[in-house]
Scaffold this active site. Structure first.
Site, PDB file in Angstrom:
ATOM      1  N   GLY A   1       0.806  -1.214   0.000  1.00  0.00           N
ATOM      2  CA  GLY A   1       0.000   0.000   0.000  1.00  0.00           C
ATOM      3  C   GLY A   1       0.835   1.258   0.000  1.00  0.00           C
ATOM      4  O   GLY A   1       0.608   2.169  -0.811  1.00  0.00           O
TER       5      GLY A   1
ATOM      6  N   ASP B   1      10.705  -7.131  -1.007  1.00  0.00           N
ATOM      7  CA  ASP B   1       9.390  -7.741  -0.821  1.00  0.00           C
ATOM      8  C   ASP B   1       9.505  -9.223  -1.153  1.00  0.00           C
ATOM      9  O   ASP B   1      10.382  -9.625  -1.918  1.00  0.00           O
ATOM     10  CB  ASP B   1       8.338  -7.076  -1.723  1.00  0.00           C
ATOM     11  CG  ASP B   1       6.927  -7.194  -1.151  1.00  0.00           C
ATOM     12  OD1 ASP B   1       6.343  -6.161  -0.796  1.00  0.00           O
ATOM     13  OD2 ASP B   1       6.415  -8.333  -1.045  1.00  0.00           O
TER      14      ASP B   1
ATOM     15  N   LEU C   1      -5.714  -5.054  -4.428  1.00  0.00           N
ATOM     16  CA  LEU C   1      -5.896  -4.190  -5.586  1.00  0.00           C
ATOM     17  C   LEU C   1      -6.606  -2.882  -5.288  1.00  0.00           C
ATOM     18  O   LEU C   1      -6.508  -1.942  -6.084  1.00  0.00           O
ATOM     19  CB  LEU C   1      -6.638  -4.954  -6.698  1.00  0.00           C
ATOM     20  CG  LEU C   1      -5.915  -6.206  -7.209  1.00  0.00           C
ATOM     21  CD1 LEU C   1      -6.728  -6.866  -8.309  1.00  0.00           C
ATOM     22  CD2 LEU C   1      -4.517  -5.873  -7.703  1.00  0.00           C
TER      23      LEU C   1
ATOM     24  N   ASP D   1       4.121  -3.209   7.487  1.00  0.00           N
ATOM     25  CA  ASP D   1       2.889  -3.219   8.273  1.00  0.00           C
ATOM     26  C   ASP D   1       2.992  -4.110   9.498  1.00  0.00           C
ATOM     27  O   ASP D   1       1.993  -4.609   9.999  1.00  0.00           O
ATOM     28  CB  ASP D   1       1.716  -3.684   7.400  1.00  0.00           C
ATOM     29  CG  ASP D   1       1.922  -5.103   6.855  1.00  0.00           C
ATOM     30  OD1 ASP D   1       3.002  -5.692   7.094  1.00  0.00           O
ATOM     31  OD2 ASP D   1       0.999  -5.617   6.190  1.00  0.00           O
ATOM     32  N   ASN D   2       4.225  -4.331   9.982  1.00  0.00           N
ATOM     33  CA  ASN D   2       4.386  -5.152  11.181  1.00  0.00           C
ATOM     34  C   ASN D   2       5.518  -4.606  12.032  1.00  0.00           C
ATOM     35  O   ASN D   2       6.462  -3.998  11.523  1.00  0.00           O
ATOM     36  CB  ASN D   2       4.632  -6.625  10.813  1.00  0.00           C
ATOM     37  CG  ASN D   2       5.939  -6.816  10.071  1.00  0.00           C
ATOM     38  OD1 ASN D   2       7.001  -6.899  10.671  1.00  0.00           O
ATOM     39  ND2 ASN D   2       5.878  -6.873   8.735  1.00  0.00           N
TER      40      ASN D   2
ATOM     41  N   CYS E   1      -3.825  -4.344   9.419  1.00  0.00           N
ATOM     42  CA  CYS E   1      -4.753  -3.851   8.397  1.00  0.00           C
ATOM     43  C   CYS E   1      -5.632  -4.976   7.879  1.00  0.00           C
ATOM     44  O   CYS E   1      -6.785  -4.751   7.516  1.00  0.00           O
ATOM     45  CB  CYS E   1      -3.975  -3.209   7.249  1.00  0.00           C
ATOM     46  SG  CYS E   1      -3.241  -1.606   7.674  1.00  0.00           S
TER      47      CYS E   1
ATOM     48  N   CYS F   1     -12.006 -16.945  13.674  1.00  0.00           N
ATOM     49  CA  CYS F   1     -12.052 -15.530  13.264  1.00  0.00           C
ATOM     50  C   CYS F   1     -11.588 -15.479  11.815  1.00  0.00           C
ATOM     51  O   CYS F   1     -11.851 -16.416  11.051  1.00  0.00           O
ATOM     52  CB  CYS F   1     -11.201 -14.664  14.188  1.00  0.00           C
ATOM     53  SG  CYS F   1      -9.445 -15.096  14.207  1.00  0.00           S
TER      54      CYS F   1
END
Length: 412
Positions: free
Chosen positions: A65, A86, A95, A154-155, A212, A370
């Site tokens: 993102g 990555d 997307l 994101d971590n 997220c 979950c």
């Protein structure tokens, strides 16, 4: 200011101490002069600033993102060498916000689609790909070869790892973070201000801050925050303006509010303080109290092991007619996206589980689930503390059920 009140062009005055040092600057071709003409007519950039951009190297940690607007705008601005770290592949769930990748790229490594898209934006940019997960074993070697590191992760393990490596190597770290409708941006450069650990000395307990994937993110938000990170990166290169060193920008998209918090370097910081205790990279998974970067039952904390049941095993037992109570501990809006109601599941969100515990029978065999297994592992421990014993956690949650049992269900 000059005597006539006009600001001198970039390179005409002394560069600020936080600016990226420049050596012998490359020249611009005729095509590049035309491409960057709107930059060149700005005195703050000019020929010197654009040549600095061409000379600079930037490492993007993540091609998701935040990495998407970063890759696009840094390439368009003329950063000469862009590295990308990555190890993921493009998924349909990416997307709505990861605009480096298109529908045709689903299933491809993100590095491949990112490289192709960046080259299409600006073929003058050299793109270097690092198909790996950044770890304590490889981070120093990867980061050392770049002028600036931009954190698009994101971590928490990777954030602390990136910060510590940048402090040790003396690199600026352009930080960004997003969640739901809110974002943060700063520049952590321990040579001139605080680092990430000055702001967050210790990571939050595992599970305290939703990911997220668990809490969601508005699709345009990474575009806003990632573009601001790109802006800060460009300012560091051309040596103009005031970067967010010692400041944390907070953005609330719903309220359309911006706030700036002043940050100070912590004299007791274990990494950038005058007497650091962390002088080499450590085990950041252990430091953050997680066993993997991905959501899972092991990261839910607690002492005893969480008993798990696989999706296929649950399917087989249901088809045999075994009496099992399936409890979904997600939120109601998640239930509306996809649920196992046809398998007899009941929705009892985690935050109301103890209030509704009377709806459950401790004599029943209960399977909790979950999205990915994290929240249901916490729910299992709560019920176990309340005296329940016949408990199972659905391994991998409803995402694993969709993948292994019923691919017709939507993923999110």
């Amino acid at each position: 200011m000059s005597d006539n009140g006009e600001r001198p062009a970039s390179g005409a005055g002394e560069a600020p101490p936080w600016a990226i040092p420049a050596g012998v600057l490359p020249t611009l071709s005729r095509e590049e002069i035309e491409r960057y003409s709107r930059h060149l007519i700005m005195p703050e950039v000019g020929m010197t600033g654009q040549r600095k951009l061409k000379d600079a190297s930037v490492l993007l940690v993540g091609a998701g993102g935040l990495g998407s607007p970063l890759g696009l705008y840094l390439a368009a601005a003329g950063i000469g060498r862009i590295g990308i770290v990555d190890f993921d592949v493009v998924d349909h769930t990416n997307l709505h916000r990861q605009l480096l990748h298109g529908t045709k790229d689903v299933g491809r490594p993100k590095l491949d689609s990112a490289r192709d898209r960046i080259r299409d934006v600006n073929p003058n940019v050299r793109v270097e790909t690092h198909q790996l997960r950044l770890t304590s074993d490889n981070a120093m070697e990867v980061i050392e070869g770049y002028d600036i590191v931009v954190d698009g992760t994101d971590n928490f393990p990777t954030r602390y790892l990136t910060n510590d490596a940048c402090v040790i190597l003396g690199k600026p770290n352009v930080y960004g973070s997003i969640f739901r409708f809110e974002g943060q941006v700063s520049v952590f450069d321990a040579r001139h201000g605080p680092c990430y650990r000055c702001l967050f000395r210790q990571p939050p307990p595992p599970g305290m801050v939703p990911s997220c994937a668990e809490g969601g993110v508005l699709g345009v938000l990474p575009g806003i925050i990632g573009t601001l990170q790109a802006l800060e990166t460009i300012k560091l290169v051309i040596g103009e303006g005031e970067p967010l060193i010692g400041r944390l920008l907070l953005f609330d998209a719903l309220a359309m509010e911006w706030r700036i918090l002043r940050l100070r370097q912590n004299p007791d910081c274990p990494v950038c303080g005058p007497e650091p205790t962390v002088t080499e990279l450590i085990d950041y998974l252990e430091f953050c109290g997680v066993s993997d970067y991905e959501e899972g039952a092991d990261a839910a904390g607690g002492g005893e092991e969480v008993p798990e049941i696989s999706p296929r095993e649950l399917r087989d037992r249901l088809e045999r007619g075994d009496r099992l109570r399936i409890v979904d501990v997600r939120q109601e809006h998640e239930w509306e996206i996809v649920n196992l109601g046809d398998r007899g599941a009941t929705l009892i969100p985690l935050d109301s589980l103890l209030e509704r515990i009377s709806e459950l029978d401790s004599a029943e065999e209960i399977v909790l689930h979950c999205q990915g297994g994290f929240r249901s592992a916490k729910a299992l421990r709560q019920l176990r503390d309340a005296g329940f014993r016949k408990l199972w956690n659905l391994q991998g949650g409803i995402l694993a059920w969709q993948k292994e049992v019923d691919p017709s269900l939507p993923r999110y």
